[in-house]
Design a protein around this motif. Structure first.
Motif, mmCIF file in Angstrom:
data_model
loop_
_atom_site.group_PDB
_atom_site.id
_atom_site.type_symbol
_atom_site.label_atom_id
_atom_site.label_comp_id
_atom_site.label_asym_id
_atom_site.label_seq_id
_atom_site.Cartn_x
_atom_site.Cartn_y
_atom_site.Cartn_z
ATOM 1 N N LEU A 40 -48.104 74.511 102.337
ATOM 2 C CA LEU A 40 -47.276 74.931 101.155
ATOM 3 C C LEU A 40 -47.852 74.189 100.031
ATOM 4 C CD1 LEU A 40 -43.860 73.493 102.860
ATOM 5 C CD2 LEU A 40 -44.988 76.082 102.807
ATOM 6 N N VAL A 41 -48.571 75.140 98.955
ATOM 7 C CA VAL A 41 -49.036 74.838 97.982
ATOM 8 C C VAL A 41 -48.029 74.399 96.744
ATOM 9 C CG1 VAL A 41 -50.905 75.220 96.305
ATOM 10 C CG2 VAL A 41 -51.343 75.981 98.733
ATOM 11 N N VAL A 42 -48.116 73.251 96.098
ATOM 12 C CA VAL A 42 -47.186 72.965 95.038
ATOM 13 C C VAL A 42 -48.058 72.457 93.728
ATOM 14 C CG1 VAL A 42 -45.372 72.431 96.547
ATOM 15 C CG2 VAL A 42 -47.058 70.595 95.637
ATOM 16 N N SER A 43 -47.449 72.387 92.482
ATOM 17 C CA SER A 43 -48.182 72.198 91.618
ATOM 18 C C SER A 43 -48.015 70.693 90.809
ATOM 19 C CB SER A 43 -47.559 73.278 90.558
ATOM 20 O OG SER A 43 -46.372 73.127 90.103
ATOM 21 N N SER A 44 -46.894 70.112 91.676
ATOM 22 C CA SER A 44 -46.839 68.652 91.005
ATOM 23 C C SER A 44 -46.142 67.777 92.302
ATOM 24 C CB SER A 44 -45.681 68.757 89.787
ATOM 25 O OG SER A 44 -44.471 68.998 90.506
ATOM 26 N N TYR A 45 -46.340 66.350 91.895
ATOM 27 C CA TYR A 45 -45.624 65.565 92.807
ATOM 28 C C TYR A 45 -44.349 65.706 93.053
ATOM 29 C CZ TYR A 45 -50.513 63.071 91.866
ATOM 30 O OH TYR A 45 -51.691 62.751 91.992
ATOM 31 N N GLU A 46 -43.569 65.860 91.919
ATOM 32 C CA GLU A 46 -42.182 65.969 92.034
ATOM 33 C C GLU A 46 -41.999 67.313 92.981
ATOM 34 O OE1 GLU A 46 -43.143 63.791 88.336
ATOM 35 O OE2 GLU A 46 -43.778 65.727 89.322
ATOM 36 N N GLU A 47 -42.485 68.589 92.635
ATOM 37 C CA GLU A 47 -42.305 69.334 93.654
ATOM 38 C C GLU A 47 -42.676 69.264 94.987
ATOM 39 O OE1 GLU A 47 -43.521 74.372 94.151
ATOM 40 O OE2 GLU A 47 -44.381 73.087 92.467
ATOM 41 N N GLY A 102 -49.551 71.669 114.305
ATOM 42 C CA GLY A 102 -48.344 72.090 113.986
ATOM 43 C C GLY A 102 -47.525 71.399 112.885
ATOM 44 N N ILE A 103 -48.403 70.794 112.175
ATOM 45 C CA ILE A 103 -47.335 69.859 111.116
ATOM 46 C C ILE A 103 -47.575 70.789 109.793
ATOM 47 C CG2 ILE A 103 -48.011 67.773 109.749
ATOM 48 C CD1 ILE A 103 -49.279 66.658 112.060
ATOM 49 N N TYR A 104 -46.422 70.556 108.817
ATOM 50 C CA TYR A 104 -46.394 71.273 107.946
ATOM 51 C C TYR A 104 -47.289 70.427 106.825
ATOM 52 C CZ TYR A 104 -42.639 74.564 108.864
ATOM 53 O OH TYR A 104 -41.916 75.336 109.456
ATOM 54 N N VAL A 105 -48.132 71.091 106.062
ATOM 55 C CA VAL A 105 -48.880 70.260 104.905
ATOM 56 C C VAL A 105 -48.558 70.839 103.609
ATOM 57 C CG1 VAL A 105 -51.123 70.103 103.853
ATOM 58 C CG2 VAL A 105 -50.827 70.202 106.388
ATOM 59 N N ILE A 106 -48.027 69.839 102.614
ATOM 60 C CA ILE A 106 -47.649 69.979 101.253
ATOM 61 C C ILE A 106 -48.926 69.695 100.511
ATOM 62 C CG2 ILE A 106 -46.098 69.371 99.529
ATOM 63 C CD1 ILE A 106 -44.073 69.003 101.554
ATOM 64 N N LEU A 107 -49.512 70.570 99.997
ATOM 65 C CA LEU A 107 -50.996 70.369 99.106
ATOM 66 C C LEU A 107 -50.576 70.560 97.755
ATOM 67 C CD1 LEU A 107 -53.879 69.999 99.269
ATOM 68 C CD2 LEU A 107 -54.063 72.473 99.446
ATOM 69 N N ILE A 108 -50.880 69.265 96.864
ATOM 70 C CA ILE A 108 -50.628 69.291 95.561
ATOM 71 C C ILE A 108 -51.860 69.987 95.007
ATOM 72 C CG2 ILE A 108 -50.016 68.051 93.523
ATOM 73 C CD1 ILE A 108 -48.851 66.096 95.495
ATOM 74 N N ALA A 109 -51.712 71.020 94.071
ATOM 75 C CA ALA A 109 -52.997 71.764 93.622
ATOM 76 C C ALA A 109 -53.540 70.851 92.565
ATOM 77 C CB ALA A 109 -52.532 73.163 93.226
ATOM 78 N N ARG A 110 -55.141 70.843 92.523
ATOM 79 C CA ARG A 110 -55.563 70.180 91.607
ATOM 80 C C ARG A 110 -55.208 70.573 90.096
ATOM 81 N NH1 ARG A 110 -62.193 69.851 92.053
ATOM 82 N NH2 ARG A 110 -61.310 69.421 93.954
ATOM 83 N N PRO A 111 -55.080 69.449 89.124
ATOM 84 C CA PRO A 111 -54.522 69.815 87.794
ATOM 85 C C PRO A 111 -55.631 70.640 87.095
ATOM 86 C CG PRO A 111 -55.074 67.733 87.901
ATOM 87 C CD PRO A 111 -54.966 68.248 89.547
#
Length: 259
Positions: A110-117, A223-232
């Motif tokens: 799961l790629v997100v754009s911020s720490y909050e997300e 099988g672990i979910y990865v939340i990846l914060i995209a580089r600003p």
């Protein structure tokens, strides 16, 4: 004198490569331990964070001729101060940018754009969450995740006093703190995920040199979910040149220094 912001292990290697070319350097670092490693290699250092005005004063005092920004890809404040100081003094700004990594499509990535997300997505997934984004934004995740009985928050961060104090103030239990300094091998990542029963891992796209590949692939394969914060996105090219390898940077600085 060339002023170089050293915020990562590869920044230290870049400083060593520049030093081998007999280029006069002052390395700016945040921690005494980082300074010790550089000084052991004969590189002059200063310790502590600088705001833009502090950086301008330091550059003027030392008569620096250029700024090399080799700080972490997520150190936006440091980038802004360095670009602002270079513009204010009319100095060349050269940015070393780690190679970005692409992972394509994966159902658990799961790629997100911020720490909050990232914190919101982790709260939705629940389970045992391992946070590997460092101590600077720890409060964002603590506020969102602590106190939820369906979530165990484990934090993996540098073993410095500032981080330990922050964990204590935020109410993160000692048993949920992994205080280690990387880089981490795939095998160690796997062992830590197993030890803490990790179901969700939160990280940031810090680049190839940050051992991101080992961390992400080990998690996905388990099988672990990865939340990846995209580089600003930073607009370095508006202020100066951007280089993606030590060789390019050394050539550019050497050529500049001969002028």
């Amino acid at each position: 004198m060339i002023f170089i912001l050293c915020g990562t292990s590869d920044a230290r290697e870049l400083a060593l490569a520049l030093s081998r070319e007999q280029l006069p350097l002052l390395a700016s670092v945040v921690t005494p331990s980082a300074a010790e490693r550089l000084e052991a290699a004969g590189i002059t250092t200063r310790v502590g964070r600088l705001d833009q005005q502090g950086m301008i004063a330091c550059l003027r005092e030392l008569g620096c001729s250029a700024i090399i920004d080799a700080s972490h890809p997520f150190a936006q404040e440091a980038h802004d101060h360095a670009m602002g100081a270079a513009a204010a003094l009319g100095l060349p700004y050269l940015r070393y940018e780690r190679r970005s990594l692409m992972y394509g499509q994966h159902p658990r990535l799961l790629v997100v754009s911020s720490y909050e997300e990232a914190a919101r997505r982790a709260k939705q997934l629940k389970g045992s969450v391992m946070l590997t984004t460092g101590g600077k934004t720890l409060e964002i995740f603590a506020e969102a995740l602590l106190g939820d009985p369906a979530i165990r928050l484990t934090v993996r961060l540098l073993p410095c006093l500032e981080n330990m104090q922050k964990c204590h103030l935020l109410g993160i239990e000692q048993r949920n703190i992994i205080a280690l300094q990387g880089p981490f091998s795939r095998e160690l990542n796997e062992a830590l995920y197993k030890q803490y029963g990790t179901q969700v891992m939160v990280t940031k796209e810090s680049g190839a040199e940050g051992s991101l590949d080992e961390k992400v692939h080990a998690a996905l394969d388990m099988g672990i979910y990865v939340i990846l914060i995209a580089r600003p996105q930073a607009f370095y090219k508006e202020y100066g040149a951007v280089y993606g390898s030590f060789e390019e940077m050394v050539s550019a600085v050497t050529a500049f220094n001969k002028k």
